[in-house]
Design a protein around this motif. Structure first.
Motif, PDB file in Angstrom:
ATOM      1  N   LYS A 124      46.544  45.253  47.656  1.00  0.00           N
ATOM      2  CA  LYS A 124      45.132  45.530  47.386  1.00  0.00           C
ATOM      3  C   LYS A 124      44.918  46.913  46.780  1.00  0.00           C
ATOM      4  CE  LYS A 124      40.753  46.012  49.921  1.00  0.00           C
ATOM      5  NZ  LYS A 124      39.874  45.069  49.211  1.00  0.00           N
ATOM      6  N   TYR A 178      40.075  45.180  43.683  1.00  0.00           N
ATOM      7  CA  TYR A 178      40.104  45.919  44.947  1.00  0.00           C
ATOM      8  C   TYR A 178      38.984  45.457  45.869  1.00  0.00           C
ATOM      9  CZ  TYR A 178      40.025  49.831  48.211  1.00  0.00           C
ATOM     10  OH  TYR A 178      40.046  50.601  49.353  1.00  0.00           O
ATOM     11  N   TYR A 200      39.945  41.144  46.361  1.00  0.00           N
ATOM     12  CA  TYR A 200      41.262  40.704  46.818  1.00  0.00           C
ATOM     13  C   TYR A 200      41.490  41.174  48.251  1.00  0.00           C
ATOM     14  CZ  TYR A 200      46.278  40.045  47.245  1.00  0.00           C
ATOM     15  OH  TYR A 200      47.517  39.654  47.691  1.00  0.00           O
TER      16      TYR A 200
END
Length: 418
Positions: free
Chosen positions: A82, A188, A191
């Protein structure tokens, strides 16, 4: 008890949605990183570069990738995919933005290499995400994600080159980098990393001495070494085609810049089909004999490279497109066969280190090949000498592969005898 409560909130997350974000990020990273091939002619004109200097641009990108690959693997194990999706997007996008506002060739080269670190970080980052989310259908998921590399490259030639012709390469690249950074922020945001990958398995620690011993064993494995050196020639030839096909068609064959850019799209799409088709061919027709399939790929590529030297100026677009499609199908379609061959030459427990070793050696073809091809074209003033050079390299590749096959057969017979 803790584990079950920890995992519960993640059960509502659709793993295919997570794959979608990894794919989108992979496409955008390739869209920027692979832009050097279609934009090379415009960058070269703007900065008054030689062909060898243009070839140094993708070489610098892949040098950054080779430096990043192992450290990125360690980092993603510690902080997850991430955060790295955000970091690598800003690393690649920021470096290429600085490149786009500079007219100093050496600074441009440095920024491309730094951007290559972000580009190279994407592979372990996305692979780790797939390993986390897909215990079943992992091969399918990995195949879908890998499509992002060639798709991003094809889109770069299809979309970025016309924009660069209209706006200038600097503005087009700045806009594309901004889009990459925005994609990184969205990835970011949406996910998710699973709380743990296979928490039931204890983490294995590998000592430095064990790692050195394993790498040393790879250097002593002659068939693997020969295959890896052959892969240098195949990888270098693949990037030579991608880097110079636009310049060759534009400068020597007289195609328009947009039609020349379409040849790169055709080459990349054909290579995507080739990666699947050669795998099927090796499994069915050749019963898993990967090395001999690589020999056929190299031999066909020699024939096509020699055919390219006979293409006259003013040839129709569709005539050259058909040649480039077959060229891309062969020379950009070998990668899966190479990886299979490397892992099948060694015992199963050494498959991972064999993959890393052969990638490490093979990547030097990508770093050396394009600048050397460009230097030959600069020296001779004729692309045909470059294509002759590529043919000679592939002839040497065939010799290495046949040698590797002979040694591998001897090892197999020896093991059966024991």
């Amino acid at each position: 008890m803790d584990n079950s409560t920890l995992v519960k909130p993640f059960k509502s997350i659709n793993r295919w949605h997570m794959l979608g974000w990894l794919l989108v990020a992979q496409v955008m990273v390739a869209f920027i990183g692979r832009s050097l091939a279609p934009l090379g002619v415009l960058i070269g004109q703007d900065l008054a570069l030689t062909k060898a200097q243009i070839g140094m641009l993708p070489a610098a990108l892949f040098l950054g990738q080779s430096i990043a690959s192992i450290p990125a693997g360690f980092i993603v194990d510690r902080i997850g995919s991430k955060r790295l999706l955000l970091y690598l997007s800003f690393g690649l996008g920021g470096a290429f933005m600085l490149m786009a506002i500079s007219s100093n060739y050496f600074f441009v080269l440095l920024m491309v290499a730094i951007g290559g670190v972000g580009y190279g970080t994407m592979h372990p980052t996305s692979n780790k995400g797939i390993l986390h989310w897909f215990q079943q259908k992992r091969g399918t998921a990995m195949g879908i994600k890998q499509m992002g590399v060639t798709l991003g490259s094809a889109l770069s030639a299809l979309l970025l080159l016309p924009l660069a012709a209209a706006w200038g390469w600097r503005m087009a690249l700045l806009a594309a980098c901004a889009l990459l950074m925005a994609t990184g922020v969205l990835a970011y945001r949406f996910y998710r990393d699973p709380p743990s990958a296979e928490p039931h398995e204890p983490e294995r620690k590998i000592s430095w001495s064990y790692l050195k011993e394993s790498i040393g064993a790879m250097f002593r494995h002659k068939p693997l070494v020969l295959l890896s050196i052959a892969a240098m020639g195949l990888s270098g030839s693949q990037l030579i085609l991608n880097t110079y096909i636009v310049l060759f068609a534009y400068e020597q064959l007289g195609l328009s810049l947009l039609l020349a850019g379409m040849l790169l799209v055709i080459s990349e799409v054909s290579g995507s089909f080739g990666r699947v088709a050669w795998g099927i061919i090796s499994d069915t027709i050749f019963k898993g004999q990967r090395l001999i399939v690589l020999v056929y790929i190299a031999a066909l590529s020699i024939g096509i490279a020699l055919m390219v030297t006979q293409l006259p100026e003013g040839i129709s677009f569709w005539a050259i497109a058909s040649v480039v499609a077959v060229f891309g199908f062969c020379i950009s379609g070998f990668n899966g066969i190479w990886m299979n061959a490397a892992t099948e030459l060694v015992p199963f427990k050494q498959a991972g280190i064999a993959s890393g070793f052969t990638l490490m050696v093979g990547s030097w073809g990508v770093i050396i090949g394009p600048p050397l091809f460009g230097y030959i074209v600069d020296l001779s003033g004729d692309f045909n000498y470059g294509w002759f050079f590529l043919s000679f390299v592939l002839l040497f590749v065939i010799v290495l592969l046949l040698w590797a096959k002979r040694l591998a057969n001897k090892e197999t017979q020896h093991n059966k005898g024991v």
